[in-house]
Design an enzyme around this catalytic site. Structure first.
Site, PDB file in Angstrom:
ATOM      1  N   GLY A  52       0.817  -1.198   0.073  1.00 35.44           N
ATOM      2  CA  GLY A  52       0.024   0.115   0.197  1.00 35.44           C
ATOM      3  C   GLY A  52       0.792   1.288  -0.034  1.00 35.44           C
TER       4      GLY A  52
ATOM      5  N   SER B 189      -7.929  -1.210  11.650  1.00 27.81           N
ATOM      6  CA  SER B 189      -8.843  -0.144  11.712  1.00 27.81           C
ATOM      7  C   SER B 189      -9.690  -0.266  13.042  1.00 27.81           C
ATOM      8  CB  SER B 189      -9.722  -0.019  10.667  1.00 27.81           C
ATOM      9  OG  SER B 189     -10.790   0.891  10.776  1.00 27.81           O
TER      10      SER B 189
ATOM     11  N   TYR C  92     -15.989  -4.839   5.735  1.00 23.17           N
ATOM     12  CA  TYR C  92     -14.410  -4.438   6.032  1.00 23.17           C
ATOM     13  C   TYR C  92     -14.205  -4.618   7.547  1.00 23.17           C
ATOM     14  CZ  TYR C  92     -11.025  -0.218   6.471  1.00 23.17           C
ATOM     15  OH  TYR C  92     -10.066   0.443   6.826  1.00 23.17           O
TER      16      TYR C  92
ATOM     17  N   ALA D  90     -15.486  -6.742   9.550  1.00 22.97           N
ATOM     18  CA  ALA D  90     -15.115  -8.157   9.601  1.00 22.97           C
ATOM     19  C   ALA D  90     -13.650  -8.449   9.231  1.00 22.97           C
ATOM     20  CB  ALA D  90     -16.141  -8.944   9.041  1.00 22.97           C
ATOM     21  N   ALA D  91     -13.262  -8.151   8.030  1.00 21.10           N
ATOM     22  CA  ALA D  91     -11.774  -8.236   7.677  1.00 21.10           C
ATOM     23  C   ALA D  91     -11.000  -7.843   8.535  1.00 21.10           C
ATOM     24  CB  ALA D  91     -11.737  -7.791   6.317  1.00 21.10           C
TER      25      ALA D  91
ATOM     26  N   ILE E 276      -8.548   9.021   9.005  1.00 25.88           N
ATOM     27  CA  ILE E 276      -7.180   9.616   8.699  1.00 25.88           C
ATOM     28  C   ILE E 276      -7.308  10.349   7.171  1.00 25.88           C
ATOM     29  CG2 ILE E 276      -4.754   9.364   8.050  1.00 25.88           C
ATOM     30  CD1 ILE E 276      -5.778   8.470  11.054  1.00 25.88           C
TER      31      ILE E 276
HETATM   32  N1  LIG Z   1      -7.717   6.475   5.925  1.00 25.95           N
HETATM   33  C1  LIG Z   1      -8.540   5.918   6.989  1.00 25.95           C
HETATM   34  O1  LIG Z   1      -9.154   6.822   7.430  1.00 25.95           O
HETATM   35  C2  LIG Z   1      -8.187   4.696   7.705  1.00 25.95           C
HETATM   36  C3  LIG Z   1      -8.952   4.329   8.752  1.00 25.95           C
HETATM   37  C4  LIG Z   1      -8.806   3.119   9.069  1.00 25.95           C
HETATM   38  C5  LIG Z   1      -7.818   2.062   8.671  1.00 25.95           C
HETATM   39  N2  LIG Z   1      -7.252   2.466   7.395  1.00 25.95           N
HETATM   40  C6  LIG Z   1      -6.259   1.439   6.944  1.00 25.95           C
HETATM   41  O2  LIG Z   1      -4.976   2.265   6.636  1.00 25.95           O
HETATM   42  C7  LIG Z   1      -4.368   1.500   5.381  1.00 25.95           C
HETATM   43  C8  LIG Z   1      -4.154   2.626   4.548  1.00 25.95           C
HETATM   44  O3  LIG Z   1      -5.121   3.118   3.796  1.00 25.95           O
HETATM   45  P1  LIG Z   1      -5.083   4.642   3.364  1.00 25.95           P
HETATM   46  O4  LIG Z   1      -6.167   5.530   3.957  1.00 25.95           O
HETATM   47  O5  LIG Z   1      -3.877   5.189   3.146  1.00 25.95           O
HETATM   48  O6  LIG Z   1      -5.604   4.284   1.854  1.00 25.95           O
HETATM   49  P2  LIG Z   1      -5.189   4.727   0.455  1.00 25.95           P
HETATM   50  O7  LIG Z   1      -6.193   4.359  -0.683  1.00 25.95           O
HETATM   51  O8  LIG Z   1      -4.630   6.115   0.352  1.00 25.95           O
HETATM   52  O9  LIG Z   1      -4.058   3.575   0.204  1.00 25.95           O
HETATM   53  C9  LIG Z   1      -4.205   2.267   0.096  1.00 25.95           C
HETATM   54  C10 LIG Z   1      -3.085   1.719  -0.865  1.00 25.95           C
HETATM   55  O10 LIG Z   1      -3.583   0.150  -1.089  1.00 25.95           O
HETATM   56  C11 LIG Z   1      -3.318  -0.136  -2.214  1.00 25.95           C
HETATM   57  N3  LIG Z   1      -4.165  -1.127  -2.602  1.00 25.95           N
HETATM   58  C12 LIG Z   1      -5.417  -1.358  -3.056  1.00 25.95           C
HETATM   59  N4  LIG Z   1      -5.920  -2.652  -3.297  1.00 25.95           N
HETATM   60  C13 LIG Z   1      -4.881  -3.037  -3.509  1.00 25.95           C
HETATM   61  C14 LIG Z   1      -4.507  -4.592  -4.228  1.00 25.95           C
HETATM   62  N5  LIG Z   1      -5.339  -5.233  -4.351  1.00 25.95           N
HETATM   63  N6  LIG Z   1      -3.266  -4.868  -3.959  1.00 25.95           N
HETATM   64  C15 LIG Z   1      -2.310  -4.168  -3.407  1.00 25.95           C
HETATM   65  N7  LIG Z   1      -2.260  -2.794  -3.087  1.00 25.95           N
HETATM   66  C16 LIG Z   1      -3.667  -2.409  -3.182  1.00 25.95           C
HETATM   67  C17 LIG Z   1      -3.704   1.126  -3.040  1.00 25.95           C
HETATM   68  O11 LIG Z   1      -3.414   1.248  -4.694  1.00 25.95           O
HETATM   69  C18 LIG Z   1      -3.370   2.214  -2.245  1.00 25.95           C
HETATM   70  O12 LIG Z   1      -1.952   2.490  -2.641  1.00 25.95           O
HETATM   71  C19 LIG Z   1      -5.520   0.592   5.025  1.00 25.95           C
HETATM   72  O13 LIG Z   1      -5.227  -0.685   5.230  1.00 25.95           O
HETATM   73  C20 LIG Z   1      -6.830   0.948   5.529  1.00 25.95           C
HETATM   74  O14 LIG Z   1      -7.931  -0.080   5.474  1.00 25.95           O
HETATM   75  C21 LIG Z   1      -7.481   3.671   6.739  1.00 25.95           C
END
Ligand SMILES: NC(=O)c1ccc[n+]([C@@H]2O[C@H](COP(=O)([O-])OP(=O)(O)OC[C@H]3O[C@@H](n4cnc5c(N)ncnc54)[C@H](O)[C@@H]3O)[C@@H](O)[C@H]2O)c1
Length: 248
Positions: free
Chosen positions: A12, A141, A154, A156-157, A187
């Site tokens: 990611g 999360s 989500y 659940a995952a 975030i």
């Molecule tokens: N932003 C929030 O509010 C928040 C809250 C709780 C948890 N999260 C978790 O934090 C982590 C980062 O999220 P973010 O907000 O930076 O999201 P984001 O969308 O900015 O980044 C997520 C990244 O994951 C990559 N990705 C998506 N599908 C993919 C796949 N099939 N294979 C490989 N890479 C893949 C995307 O290309 C992207 O670069 C995630 O696990 C998300 O669930 C985010």
């Protein structure tokens, strides 16, 4: 520097939170490999990092494809310097009531947020447990701790990812490999900005600090779990969320 002589794999890393994790670990001396499905995004991060003199490269990874995970594992597991850190940070969701979800949607959410990270972790486990101080950091999360309306699959995952963290931590503790989990609240990233405005406003209004977090505030916690000095902390899930939830 604390991560010199180590490779850190960050899934990611092309965007949002994990983009900042890439810079945090690389600035602390790690050779970083980004695994992401977004290849232009990964290439942009690599170029920006290299302009700063950091060691960052990208290898294509699609967590919904077993073959892609297998190929990624083969590409990175024998690297020099060896892989000592795995950050399972890629994630994906779309806000939709559970009753309206389709099997394809559920499968995709589970693959990116839970089963893909499990497959990748297994592929890299031999190298992560080969010497002491292997570090696995999963990004779950708060939804996985307390639920989130419109994010049931989500949740659940991510709840599964938290349980995976705890059980794997028990299994690999004898190798001095730690497994911990960061649970972000809202975030300010592309993922969060893609969610409906009403959903975002409601969550932020519930945050005692009354704001969304910044990606670097999560990267700091990931860095803490990943560092070699974090020797007696494993199996933990910690929220970084401006006080949104306070799980005992
Ligand atoms: N932003 C929030 O509010 C928040 C809250 C709780 C948890 N999260 C978790 O934090 C982590 C980062 O999220 P973010 O907000 O930076 O999201 P984001 O969308 O900015 O980044 C997520 C990244 O994951 C990559 N990705 C998506 N599908 C993919 C796949 N099939 N294979 C490989 N890479 C893949 C995307 O290309 C992207 O670069 C995630 O696990 C998300 O669930 C985010």
């Amino acid at each position: 520097m604390e991560f010199s002589g180590q490779t850190a794999v960050v899934t990611g890393g092309a965007s949002g939170i994990c983009r900042m994790v890439v810079f945090r670990l690389a600035r602390a001396g790690a050779d970083v490999v980004i695994g992401d499905v977004d290849q232009p995004g990964s290439a942009a991060v690599v170029a920006e990092a290299r302009a700063e003199g950091l060691s960052v490269e990208a290898v294509a990874l699609d967590l919904t494809s077993g073959a892609s995970i297998e190929a990624f594992g083969v590409a990175v597991r024998d690297r020099k310097p060896p892989v000592r850190v795995l950050v399972n940070g890629a994630g994906w969701d779309s806000v939709v009531p559970f009753r309206d979800t389709t099997p394809d949607f559920r499968e995709r959410v589970m693959a990116i947020n839970l089963t893909g990270p499990m497959h990748l972790t297994q592929a890299l486990l031999p190298v992560l447990t080969a010497t002491p101080h292997g570090r696995i950091v999963n990004i779950a999360s708060d939804a996985g701790r307390v639920g989130s309306s419109g994010e049931t699959v989500y949740s659940a995952a991510k709840g599964g990812l938290i349980a995976f963290t705890k059980s794997l931590a028990r299994e690999v503790a004898r190798f001095e490999t730690s497994v911990n989990c960061v649970c972000p609240g809202p975030i300010d990233t592309p993922l969060f900005r893609r969610q409906p405005e009403a959903f975002r406003a409601k969550i932020i209004a519930s945050v005692p600090q009354r704001r969304a977090g910044k990606p670097e505030e999560i990267a700091e916690m990931v860095w803490f779990f990943a560092r070699p000095q974090s020797t007696y902390i494993t199996g933990q899930a910690i929220s970084v969320n401006g006080g949104l939830t306070m799980v005992g």
